[in-house]
Design an enzyme around this catalytic site. Structure first.
Site, PDB file in Angstrom:
ATOM      1  N   LYS A 156       2.208  -4.025   6.596  1.00 24.41           N
ATOM      2  CA  LYS A 156       2.583  -3.930   5.322  1.00 24.41           C
ATOM      3  C   LYS A 156       4.056  -3.693   5.220  1.00 24.41           C
ATOM      4  O   LYS A 156       4.831  -4.240   4.426  1.00 24.41           O
ATOM      5  CB  LYS A 156       1.926  -2.741   4.342  1.00 24.41           C
ATOM      6  CG  LYS A 156       0.637  -2.920   4.346  1.00 24.41           C
ATOM      7  CD  LYS A 156       0.131  -4.202   3.526  1.00 24.41           C
ATOM      8  CE  LYS A 156      -1.347  -4.508   3.170  1.00 24.41           C
ATOM      9  NZ  LYS A 156      -1.691  -5.982   2.686  1.00 24.41           N
TER      10      LYS A 156
ATOM     11  N   SER B 247       0.999  -1.384  -0.048  1.00 21.85           N
ATOM     12  CA  SER B 247      -0.112  -0.049  -0.068  1.00 21.85           C
ATOM     13  C   SER B 247       1.051   1.341  -0.162  1.00 21.85           C
ATOM     14  O   SER B 247       2.016   1.278   0.611  1.00 21.85           O
ATOM     15  CB  SER B 247      -0.819   0.071   1.339  1.00 21.85           C
ATOM     16  OG  SER B 247      -1.551   1.162   1.508  1.00 21.85           O
TER      17      SER B 247
ATOM     18  N   TYR C 246      -1.620  -1.286  10.846  1.00 20.95           N
ATOM     19  CA  TYR C 246      -2.040  -1.756   9.513  1.00 20.95           C
ATOM     20  C   TYR C 246      -0.533  -1.281   8.499  1.00 20.95           C
ATOM     21  O   TYR C 246      -0.032  -2.268   7.956  1.00 20.95           O
ATOM     22  CB  TYR C 246      -2.996  -1.184   9.015  1.00 20.95           C
ATOM     23  CG  TYR C 246      -3.254  -1.225   7.455  1.00 20.95           C
ATOM     24  CD1 TYR C 246      -3.317  -2.701   6.865  1.00 20.95           C
ATOM     25  CD2 TYR C 246      -3.241  -0.268   6.575  1.00 20.95           C
ATOM     26  CE1 TYR C 246      -3.577  -2.874   5.418  1.00 20.95           C
ATOM     27  CE2 TYR C 246      -3.295  -0.301   4.983  1.00 20.95           C
ATOM     28  CZ  TYR C 246      -3.511  -1.704   4.651  1.00 20.95           C
ATOM     29  OH  TYR C 246      -3.555  -1.862   3.147  1.00 20.95           O
TER      30      TYR C 246
HETATM   31  P1  NAD Z   1     -10.871  -7.205   1.315  1.00 23.63           P
HETATM   32  O1  NAD Z   1     -11.139  -7.389   2.674  1.00 23.63           O
HETATM   33  O2  NAD Z   1     -12.113  -7.071   0.413  1.00 23.63           O
HETATM   34  O3  NAD Z   1     -10.218  -8.574   0.611  1.00 23.63           O
HETATM   35  C1  NAD Z   1      -9.542  -9.376   1.323  1.00 23.63           C
HETATM   36  C2  NAD Z   1      -9.882 -10.875   1.232  1.00 23.63           C
HETATM   37  O4  NAD Z   1      -8.925 -11.663   2.145  1.00 23.63           O
HETATM   38  C3  NAD Z   1     -11.327 -11.037   1.896  1.00 23.63           C
HETATM   39  O5  NAD Z   1     -12.046 -11.858   1.106  1.00 23.63           O
HETATM   40  C4  NAD Z   1     -10.988 -11.772   3.172  1.00 23.63           C
HETATM   41  O6  NAD Z   1     -12.349 -12.846   3.646  1.00 23.63           O
HETATM   42  C5  NAD Z   1      -9.870 -12.646   2.824  1.00 23.63           C
HETATM   43  N1  NAD Z   1      -8.956 -12.930   4.121  1.00 23.63           N
HETATM   44  C6  NAD Z   1      -8.535 -12.178   4.958  1.00 23.63           C
HETATM   45  N2  NAD Z   1      -8.064 -12.846   6.020  1.00 23.63           N
HETATM   46  C7  NAD Z   1      -7.588 -14.248   5.521  1.00 23.63           C
HETATM   47  C8  NAD Z   1      -6.964 -15.305   5.866  1.00 23.63           C
HETATM   48  N3  NAD Z   1      -6.417 -15.270   7.004  1.00 23.63           N
HETATM   49  N4  NAD Z   1      -6.916 -16.266   5.169  1.00 23.63           N
HETATM   50  C9  NAD Z   1      -7.838 -16.297   3.786  1.00 23.63           C
HETATM   51  N5  NAD Z   1      -8.546 -15.399   3.751  1.00 23.63           N
HETATM   52  C10 NAD Z   1      -8.228 -14.140   4.172  1.00 23.63           C
HETATM   53  O7  NAD Z   1      -9.808  -6.294   0.892  1.00 23.63           O
HETATM   54  P2  NAD Z   1      -9.249  -5.571  -0.420  1.00 23.63           P
HETATM   55  O8  NAD Z   1      -9.581  -4.176  -0.481  1.00 23.63           O
HETATM   56  O9  NAD Z   1      -9.833  -6.390  -1.776  1.00 23.63           O
HETATM   57  O10 NAD Z   1      -7.721  -5.454  -0.053  1.00 23.63           O
HETATM   58  C11 NAD Z   1      -6.852  -6.821  -0.487  1.00 23.63           C
HETATM   59  C12 NAD Z   1      -5.486  -6.630  -0.254  1.00 23.63           C
HETATM   60  O11 NAD Z   1      -5.149  -5.298  -0.832  1.00 23.63           O
HETATM   61  C13 NAD Z   1      -5.317  -6.367   1.135  1.00 23.63           C
HETATM   62  O12 NAD Z   1      -3.895  -6.925   1.462  1.00 23.63           O
HETATM   63  C14 NAD Z   1      -5.225  -5.086   1.545  1.00 23.63           C
HETATM   64  O13 NAD Z   1      -4.361  -4.507   2.630  1.00 23.63           O
HETATM   65  C15 NAD Z   1      -4.748  -4.374   0.361  1.00 23.63           C
HETATM   66  N6  NAD Z   1      -4.869  -3.041   0.246  1.00 23.63           N
HETATM   67  C16 NAD Z   1      -6.012  -2.505  -0.307  1.00 23.63           C
HETATM   68  C17 NAD Z   1      -6.220  -1.397  -0.467  1.00 23.63           C
HETATM   69  C18 NAD Z   1      -7.742  -0.807  -0.581  1.00 23.63           C
HETATM   70  O14 NAD Z   1      -7.988   0.294  -0.672  1.00 23.63           O
HETATM   71  N7  NAD Z   1      -8.838  -1.641  -0.633  1.00 23.63           N
HETATM   72  C19 NAD Z   1      -5.342  -0.247  -0.456  1.00 23.63           C
HETATM   73  C20 NAD Z   1      -3.985  -0.730  -0.292  1.00 23.63           C
HETATM   74  C21 NAD Z   1      -3.608  -2.255  -0.142  1.00 23.63           C
HETATM   75  C1  UD1 Z   2      -7.065   5.298   3.516  1.00 27.15           C
HETATM   76  C2  UD1 Z   2      -5.941   4.853   4.575  1.00 27.15           C
HETATM   77  C3  UD1 Z   2      -5.006   3.931   3.881  1.00 27.15           C
HETATM   78  C4  UD1 Z   2      -5.608   2.859   3.342  1.00 27.15           C
HETATM   79  C5  UD1 Z   2      -6.800   3.287   2.475  1.00 27.15           C
HETATM   80  C6  UD1 Z   2      -7.461   2.070   1.650  1.00 27.15           C
HETATM   81  C7  UD1 Z   2      -6.115   6.388   6.576  1.00 27.15           C
HETATM   82  C8  UD1 Z   2      -5.315   7.566   7.140  1.00 27.15           C
HETATM   83  N1  UD1 Z   2      -5.531   6.008   5.537  1.00 27.15           N
HETATM   84  O1  UD1 Z   2      -6.549   6.001   2.737  1.00 27.15           O
HETATM   85  O2  UD1 Z   2      -3.986   3.506   4.813  1.00 27.15           O
HETATM   86  O3  UD1 Z   2      -4.392   2.306   2.530  1.00 27.15           O
HETATM   87  O4  UD1 Z   2      -7.462   4.064   3.288  1.00 27.15           O
HETATM   88  O5  UD1 Z   2      -8.030   1.363   2.718  1.00 27.15           O
HETATM   89  O6  UD1 Z   2      -7.087   5.836   7.148  1.00 27.15           O
HETATM   90  N2  UD1 Z   2     -12.531  11.562   3.191  1.00 27.15           N
HETATM   91  C9  UD1 Z   2     -13.650  12.417   3.383  1.00 27.15           C
HETATM   92  N3  UD1 Z   2     -14.838  12.084   3.987  1.00 27.15           N
HETATM   93  C10 UD1 Z   2     -14.838  10.813   4.225  1.00 27.15           C
HETATM   94  C11 UD1 Z   2     -13.872   9.748   3.836  1.00 27.15           C
HETATM   95  C12 UD1 Z   2     -12.802  10.219   3.485  1.00 27.15           C
HETATM   96  O7  UD1 Z   2     -13.499  13.617   3.296  1.00 27.15           O
HETATM   97  O8  UD1 Z   2     -16.031  10.360   4.748  1.00 27.15           O
HETATM   98  C13 UD1 Z   2     -11.333  12.050   2.474  1.00 27.15           C
HETATM   99  C14 UD1 Z   2     -10.165  11.998   3.164  1.00 27.15           C
HETATM  100  O9  UD1 Z   2      -9.644  12.787   4.172  1.00 27.15           O
HETATM  101  C15 UD1 Z   2      -9.066  11.822   2.133  1.00 27.15           C
HETATM  102  C16 UD1 Z   2      -9.845  11.295   0.840  1.00 27.15           C
HETATM  103  O10 UD1 Z   2     -11.298  11.326   1.256  1.00 27.15           O
HETATM  104  O11 UD1 Z   2      -8.604  13.013   1.576  1.00 27.15           O
HETATM  105  C17 UD1 Z   2      -9.726   9.709   0.809  1.00 27.15           C
HETATM  106  O12 UD1 Z   2      -9.888   9.161   2.063  1.00 27.15           O
HETATM  107  P1  UD1 Z   2     -10.050   7.349   2.157  1.00 27.15           P
HETATM  108  O13 UD1 Z   2     -10.774   6.889   1.190  1.00 27.15           O
HETATM  109  O14 UD1 Z   2     -10.234   7.243   3.581  1.00 27.15           O
HETATM  110  O15 UD1 Z   2      -8.493   7.091   1.622  1.00 27.15           O
HETATM  111  P2  UD1 Z   2      -7.020   7.528   2.342  1.00 27.15           P
HETATM  112  O16 UD1 Z   2      -7.181   8.248   3.647  1.00 27.15           O
HETATM  113  O17 UD1 Z   2      -6.204   7.879   1.276  1.00 27.15           O
END
Ligand code: NAD
Ligand code: UD1
Length: 342
Positions: free
Chosen positions: A152, A124, A148
């Site tokens: 990572k 991330s 978190y």
């Molecule tokens: P998500 O929660 O939708 O998907 C994660 C999946 O992993 C789920 O289906 C959950 O059931 C499964 N899971 C969790 N723990 C498990 C375990 N111990 N064994 C087997 N399955 C397990 O999340 P996502 O948004 O799809 O994110 C996927 C990956 O990307 C994560 O590692 C997350 O940290 C990373 N990531 C996500 C974002 C984002 O904004 N969504 C941003 C940066 C990184």
């Molecule tokens: C957040 C997490 C980041 C994680 C990512 C995906 C924090 C500080 N960071 O990123 O670690 O990888 O989510 O899960 O939690 N905002 C509003 N109103 C809202 C929600 C968000 O104004 O109700 C604004 C925030 O201030 C930011 C932008 O929208 O400027 C995006 O927010 P968000 O979607 O939560 O993502 P990040 O903060 O970038």
């Protein structure tokens, strides 16, 4: 060629399965459904036109992993399973370290036993910490402000150590950490999308809830940042672009046999403010999204955007979909599945 996708039933993993199938790979989902629903597997079949094999279990369960690796021959593992809420990680650090770090150790050990050495890991942009200057390059200093983010960061370091330790032996590890910026959007079919439980923390799912009339307004966290309209800037990337970026990275790992640890940012390189995201959503949905200015959210930064040159040069990949397309796809998904896949 079979590819194991841990967390393959989740938001990003399910879209990745579609992109893998489109590129001619056979995805195999490994998931314990702790944050996803079995219904996603039927929807994948509807999109792909063929069933996707599923192994239901926990990545921390060594015997389960050994069975999965004995049953299938995988060319690589894409490791997305994990827990992902910053706020929850501050309340439940042990869960985050156990599931994310412990789970990754268990997975790598099982891969080693099975002789599989190609791994892509979901990292991330949070590993750049608060001090990073946008657009942030992969070689920027790393830091993390919460459990978190630290999970990572520690996983990235343990994977780099694994590659370095094995470099003298064959077959060697070839590992990629993919640093996602802000994934949003949904599959254009409207069958797959982000399905958060409870009150969303992230911007776009919250906006969709407001548009559906489930919440009265969006709290805009801060409008006095040094940005063009005072609200925070993020690099939002369509989840299908992100998925295709994974496929490009997979091809890179499969292309050669020498070991290596690679890091790529997956973003668009273009930032949008909160108000620009709201405006795009209103344009795409035709719904209104009332906004209320609220205090800055602790831990937020003014701007976070990717430098995308390395991914473009080395992977030959770039994000193609714009903010309007991201919001249109979110709205198609949410308006047809107001209760998600429940
Ligand atoms: P998500 O929660 O939708 O998907 C994660 C999946 O992993 C789920 O289906 C959950 O059931 C499964 N899971 C969790 N723990 C498990 C375990 N111990 N064994 C087997 N399955 C397990 O999340 P996502 O948004 O799809 O994110 C996927 C990956 O990307 C994560 O590692 C997350 O940290 C990373 N990531 C996500 C974002 C984002 O904004 N969504 C941003 C940066 C990184
Ligand atoms: C957040 C997490 C980041 C994680 C990512 C995906 C924090 C500080 N960071 O990123 O670690 O990888 O989510 O899960 O939690 N905002 C509003 N109103 C809202 C929600 C968000 O104004 O109700 C604004 C925030 O201030 C930011 C932008 O929208 O400027 C995006 O927010 P968000 O979607 O939560 O993502 P990040 O903060 O970038």
């Amino acid at each position: 060629m079979k590819i194991l996708v841990t967390g393959g039933a989740g938001y990003i993993g399910s879209h990745l399965c579609v992109a893998l199938a489109e590129a001619g790979f056979q995805p195999v989902v490994l998931d314990d459904f702790s944050n996803s629903r079995p219904a996603v597997i039927d929807r994948l079949a509807a999109i792909i036109g063929a069933p996707t094999p599923v192994a239901i279990g926990d990545i921390s369960d060594a015997a389960f992993l050994d069975r999965v690796f004995a049953e299938h021959e995988f060319a690589a593992v894409m490791h997305l399973a994990g827990v992902k809420s910053v706020a929850e990680s501050c309340r439940l650090p042990l869960l985050y370290y156990q599931n994310n770090i412990g789970g990754t150790l268990s997975l790598c050990a099982a891969m080693q036993r099975a002789g599989i050495r190609r791994l892509l890991f979901s990292s991330s942009a949070t590993v750049y910490g608060a001090a990073a200057r946008s657009p942030v390059r992969e070689d920027a200093p790393l830091s993390a402000a919460n459990p978190y983010g630290r999970s990572k960061l520690m996983i990235e370091r343990l994977l780099a150590d694994l590659v370095a330790a094995e470099a003298a032996h064959l077959p060697v590890w070839r590992v990629a950490a993919l640093r996602y910026f802000n994934p949003v959007g949904a599959h254009p079919s409207g069958l797959l999308g982000e399905d958060p439980l409870g009150t969303p923390n992230n911007l776009v799912p919250y906006i969709a809830d407001v548009a559906l009339g489930r919440r009265p307004h969006l709290n805009v966290y801060g409008n006095t940042y040094a940005t063009r309209d005072g609200t925070g800037i993020r690099d939002y990337i369509h989840v299908m672009d992100l998925a295709e970026g994974h496929v490009a990275a997979l091809r890179y790992l499969l292309r050669a046999n020498d070991g290596g640890y690679f890091v790529w940012n997956l973003g668009t390189g273009r930032g949008s403010t909160v108000l620009e995201v709201v405006a795009a959503f209103v344009r795409s949905s035709g719904r209104s999204v009332p906004c209320v200015m609220a205090p800055m959210r602790p831990g937020d930064v003014a701007e976070s955007c990717a430098h995308v040159g390395r991914a473009q040069a080395e992977l030959g990949w770039r994000a193609r979909r714009d903010l309007d397309e991201m919001m249109a796809d979110v709205w198609r998904w949410r308006s047809a599945n107001a209760d998600g896949m429940r």
